[in-house]
Design an enzyme around this catalytic site. Sequence first.
Site, PDB file in Angstrom:
ATOM      1  N   SER A 185       0.846  -1.187   0.000  1.00  0.00           N
ATOM      2  CA  SER A 185       0.000   0.000   0.000  1.00  0.00           C
ATOM      3  C   SER A 185       0.898   1.259   0.000  1.00  0.00           C
ATOM      4  CB  SER A 185      -0.947  -0.035   1.203  1.00  0.00           C
ATOM      5  OG  SER A 185      -2.008   0.847   1.023  1.00  0.00           O
ATOM      6  N   ASP A 387     -16.509   8.748  -4.340  1.00  0.00           N
ATOM      7  CA  ASP A 387     -17.665   7.908  -4.499  1.00  0.00           C
ATOM      8  C   ASP A 387     -17.711   6.983  -3.332  1.00  0.00           C
ATOM      9  OD1 ASP A 387     -18.114   5.711  -4.198  1.00  0.00           O
ATOM     10  OD2 ASP A 387     -16.160   5.496  -5.029  1.00  0.00           O
ATOM     11  N   HIS A 412      -6.158  -6.340  -1.510  1.00  0.00           N
ATOM     12  CA  HIS A 412      -5.117  -5.366  -1.203  1.00  0.00           C
ATOM     13  C   HIS A 412      -3.953  -5.965  -0.406  1.00  0.00           C
ATOM     14  CE1 HIS A 412      -3.749  -1.288  -1.065  1.00  0.00           C
ATOM     15  NE2 HIS A 412      -3.809  -1.193   0.242  1.00  0.00           N
TER      16      HIS A 412
END
Length: 454
Positions: A185, A387, A412
């Site tokens: 990440s 969103d 992820h």
Amino acid sequence: MTVWLARWLGPLLLVSLWGLSAPASLLRRLGEHIQQFQESSAQGLGLSLGPGAAALPKVGWLEQLLDPFNVSDRRSFLQRYWVNEQHWVGEDGPIFLHLGGEGSLGPGSVMRGHPAALAPAWGALVISLEHRFYGLSIPAGGLEMAQLRFLSSRHALADVVSARLALSRLFNISSSSPWICFGGSYAGSLAAWARLKFPHLIFASVASSAPVRAVLDFSEYNDVVSRSLMSTAIGGSLECRAAVSAAFAEVERRLRLGGAAQAALRSELSACGTLGSAENQAELLGALQALVGGAVQYDGQAGAPLSVRQLCGLLLGGGGNRSHSTPYCGLRRAVQIVLHSLGQKCLSFSRAETVAQLRSTEPQLSGVGDRQWLYQTCTEFGFWDTDPWHVLSVTQALGSSESALLIRTGSHCLDMAPERPSDSPSLRLGRQNIFQQLQTWLKLAKESQVKGEV
Ligand SMILES: *[C@@H]1O[C@H](CO)[C@@H](O)[C@H](O)[C@H]1NC(C)=O
Ligand SMILES: *[C@@H]1O[C@H](CO)[C@@H](O)[C@H](O)[C@H]1NC(C)=O
Ligand SMILES: *[C@@H]1O[C@H](CO)[C@@H](O)[C@H](O)[C@H]1NC(C)=O
């Protein structure tokens, strides 16, 4: 002294997964829960520990400059690191430097997960470095705004450089040992940038699910969530995505109705604050979005409360209550499951409570640092998911020395997690590719050592 010459351009492996993380707080709670679950899993630590206490990871502290860019500022802070020497062969063995991101790092960061799992094959020394301003690596003065100006990816990269130099001295690491950075990440972005900016110090990097592009309006996050909900490979379907839309439409309808419908909604979805104001309604919708996004982002990971398959099952009326069930009822059950897993009473708080929590300059000693990460997203990255993350990653090779890998069914940073029997074939293949890429690079490092000595 052996002089190690890095003559090639930056070997860099960018691993992207079909999933991503957003600043929304529920999503970060989920990430923290999963990390703690994986790091504390007795199975994994037991595997690595074996007999003898010498295998225990060691903790250490490095004195780092608070402002490495101002020579007249000599203030410093202590940065935490963990070391696993269990597999290290010494001499010219490689160093795997696992970079921390926007949260605290525990001993599991050098004992479990991909860098630690790869270490025995090459006799690597595994070191992890906690990011400044997170966990216990918080400078004196805490999280005041005046202090936070010393928090950025540029500062974190300067820490990597000085840690690399200091640890080499501390562990008497040979100058011909190649250093390989790992990160997932945001920390994956740091790993990639460390290799690109400091090729003389970092031999190669494996950047997992690294959103290396900054973006203000990150609407693509939901596009990826939407595509994943339709992906049959992970238990999604067209019907599932339609059911999620229907459930959200029902929540919005009840919010608009106000009065008793809204009060019932508040208790059914475990919102802490009242839902009268548009701001509090947005908090609830944001938490529900994070719940669905979280099922995608952490799909299939140990400790994740809900997979995409389970979420879809609930929304499509599974769980033995088919006749009465609607997507909204399924969403209610999903909320209960997630809250139970996290040990949380409420799904969403009022906007006022959320802001009060973010204003607190009291450091959280473990887990994620919400205030610090919000500061970093505001000042550096954006990532506002109006969103998932691979849309900001590099998913195609940028040249022969910069490979990229997209694991289609992986969520992820899943490649960084400990291996499990239930891992999908594409994830296994992805890990194998990373292994082979490292094999190639480390061979290259060995060859260059020989040349360097001539
Ligand atoms: C550099 O540090 C000195 C000493 O702390 C300070 O007076 C000065 O304002 C700093 N400069 C910048 C640009 O931060
Ligand atoms: C450091 O390592 C070198 C070999 O790389 C060795 O010759 C030397 O004795 C070591 N020094 C210490 C203090 O361990
Ligand atoms: C079935 O779903 C309805 C609607 O959500 C709920 O009221 C009821 O308690 C559920 N029954 C069972 C056995 O879970």
